[in-house]
Design a protein around this motif. Structure first.
Motif, PDB file in Angstrom:
ATOM      1  N   ASP A  71      -5.759  -2.105  -6.554  1.00 64.05           N
ATOM      2  CA  ASP A  71      -6.576  -0.608  -7.256  1.00 64.05           C
ATOM      3  C   ASP A  71      -5.140  -0.505  -7.226  1.00 64.05           C
ATOM      4  OD1 ASP A  71      -8.923  -0.889  -5.092  1.00 64.05           O
ATOM      5  OD2 ASP A  71      -7.474  -1.414  -3.981  1.00 64.05           O
ATOM      6  N   CYS A 116      -3.299   1.425   4.282  1.00 64.67           N
ATOM      7  CA  CYS A 116      -3.856   0.414   5.849  1.00 64.67           C
ATOM      8  C   CYS A 116      -2.667  -0.395   5.841  1.00 64.67           C
ATOM      9  CB  CYS A 116      -4.955  -0.419   4.529  1.00 64.67           C
ATOM     10  SG  CYS A 116      -4.483  -0.701   2.945  1.00 64.67           S
ATOM     11  N   THR A 127     -10.459   2.242  -5.149  1.00 67.21           N
ATOM     12  CA  THR A 127      -9.935   2.875  -6.973  1.00 67.21           C
ATOM     13  C   THR A 127     -10.075   2.389  -7.884  1.00 67.21           C
ATOM     14  OG1 THR A 127      -8.335   4.365  -5.656  1.00 67.21           O
ATOM     15  CG2 THR A 127      -7.912   3.730  -7.945  1.00 67.21           C
ATOM     16  N   CYS A 165       1.160  -1.129   0.005  1.00 66.44           N
ATOM     17  CA  CYS A 165       0.177  -0.289  -0.178  1.00 66.44           C
ATOM     18  C   CYS A 165       1.135   1.229   0.413  1.00 66.44           C
ATOM     19  CB  CYS A 165      -1.398   0.649   1.496  1.00 66.44           C
ATOM     20  SG  CYS A 165      -1.864   1.048   1.397  1.00 66.44           S
ATOM     21  N   ALA A 195      -2.191   3.342  -5.514  1.00 67.66           N
ATOM     22  CA  ALA A 195      -3.451   3.647  -5.487  1.00 67.66           C
ATOM     23  C   ALA A 195      -4.026   3.950  -3.815  1.00 67.66           C
ATOM     24  CB  ALA A 195      -4.473   3.295  -6.834  1.00 67.66           C
ATOM     25  N   PRO A 196      -4.758   4.449  -3.519  1.00 61.74           N
ATOM     26  CA  PRO A 196      -5.379   4.409  -2.382  1.00 61.74           C
ATOM     27  C   PRO A 196      -6.843   2.814  -2.468  1.00 61.74           C
ATOM     28  CG  PRO A 196      -6.321   6.197  -3.265  1.00 61.74           C
ATOM     29  CD  PRO A 196      -5.455   6.131  -3.992  1.00 61.74           C
ATOM     30  N   TRP A 220      -3.023   3.059 -10.291  1.00 64.81           N
ATOM     31  CA  TRP A 220      -3.362   4.104 -11.414  1.00 64.81           C
ATOM     32  C   TRP A 220      -2.026   3.832 -12.344  1.00 64.81           C
ATOM     33  CZ3 TRP A 220      -3.910   7.747  -6.801  1.00 64.81           C
ATOM     34  CH2 TRP A 220      -5.341   7.833  -6.625  1.00 64.81           C
ATOM     35  N   SER A 242       0.265   3.989  -1.174  1.00 58.02           N
ATOM     36  CA  SER A 242      -0.313   5.471  -1.820  1.00 58.02           C
ATOM     37  C   SER A 242      -0.591   6.077  -0.075  1.00 58.02           C
ATOM     38  CB  SER A 242      -1.682   5.561  -2.323  1.00 58.02           C
ATOM     39  OG  SER A 242      -2.514   6.441  -1.845  1.00 58.02           O
ATOM     40  N   TRP A 243      -0.036   7.784  -0.440  1.00 53.38           N
ATOM     41  CA  TRP A 243      -0.131   8.013   0.973  1.00 53.38           C
ATOM     42  C   TRP A 243      -1.355   8.201   1.501  1.00 53.38           C
ATOM     43  CZ3 TRP A 243      -2.332  13.229   0.823  1.00 53.38           C
ATOM     44  CH2 TRP A 243      -2.988  13.270  -0.749  1.00 53.38           C
ATOM     45  N   GLU A 244      -2.300   8.341   0.763  1.00 54.17           N
ATOM     46  CA  GLU A 244      -3.960   8.705   0.677  1.00 54.17           C
ATOM     47  C   GLU A 244      -4.596   7.423   1.960  1.00 54.17           C
ATOM     48  OE1 GLU A 244      -5.671  10.752  -2.646  1.00 54.17           O
ATOM     49  OE2 GLU A 244      -4.501  10.127  -3.991  1.00 54.17           O
ATOM     50  N   CYS A 245      -4.165   6.274   1.167  1.00 54.15           N
ATOM     51  CA  CYS A 245      -4.369   4.896   2.277  1.00 54.15           C
ATOM     52  C   CYS A 245      -3.743   4.779   3.391  1.00 54.15           C
ATOM     53  CB  CYS A 245      -4.527   4.398   1.244  1.00 54.15           C
ATOM     54  SG  CYS A 245      -5.313   2.893   1.012  1.00 54.15           S
TER      55      CYS A 245
END
Length: 208
Positions: free
Chosen positions: A171, A124, A152, A117, A148-149, A173, A119-122
């Motif tokens: 997930d 988890c 997505t 994981c 990607a979080p 991009w 992604s800094w947006e997630c």
């Protein structure tokens, strides 16, 4: 996928014998020991849950003394949807044999995929995406995968989606450059990007 009679399998390589004798019990051990997979039965033996999907079928022609010879060229993706994926191509006069050849080739090309994981947006901590940005190239096609979080989905072309899904990534991009209509190069560029997830050393590797 056609079932192989593994009881009658006579290994032709050292790795094959180690697998048949039970000295190697998982596909992970093979990659950790950096051993080559030269027999498709090794993958059948260690990964009975392997799935496959045909992503491209083309008719190719070859000029011979007797005239034009037409054959099927098939591209196949195999994977367990949990961190392992392979791609292969096969040619034959009959479609069934071309698919069989492609599946065998894909098994010999199977690779581990590092998931995470990134992604800094997630953040988890679950292995649902790629751990960092990676790029793969084949011919004129360049594929870049971005973490990607969760939720997505696979933001990618249909062919790339198959490779990513078979590898167990849900997930991501993507950014593509080049002639993506050349299906084999598109598949191979995505595969090479996933292969590059193990080209980098991460803090987790330091612990080992």
């Amino acid at each position: 996928m056609e079932q192989v009679n593994l009881e009658e399998w006579v290994p032709r390589t050292k790795v094959g014998r180690m697998v048949k004798e039970g000295r190697i019990t998982s596909i992970r051990e093979i990659f950790e020991l950096n051993l080559p997979i030269l027999e498709p039965e090794i993958v059948d033996f260690l990964m009975p849950d392997l799935k496959h999907e045909v992503v491209d079928i083309k008719i190719v022609q070859k000029q011979t003394d007797a005239g034009e010879l037409s054959r099927f060229r098939v591209t196949v993706v195999v994977g367990n949807e949990d961190g392992y994926v392979g791609i292969g191509a096969g040619k034959a006069k009959q479609l069934r044999f071309a698919i069989q050849k492609a599946i065998t080739n894909a098994k010999l090309n199977i690779i581990p995929v590092r998931r995470g994981c990134g992604s800094w947006e997630c953040m988890c901590g679950q292995p649902h995406s790629v751990p960092f940005t990676v790029t793969g190239k084949s011919g004129s096609v360049v594929v870049t995968l971005y973490p990607a979080p969760k939720g997505t989905g696979l933001v990618a072309g249909d062919v790339a989606k198959v490779v990513l899904r078979m590898a167990g990534i849900s997930d991501v991009w993507t950014k593509t450059l080049g002639e993506t209509r050349t299906t084999y190069n598109f598949v191979r560029a995505t595969y090479n990007a996933l292969k590059n997830t193990y080209k980098f050393v991460t803090p987790e590797d330091w612990k080992k």
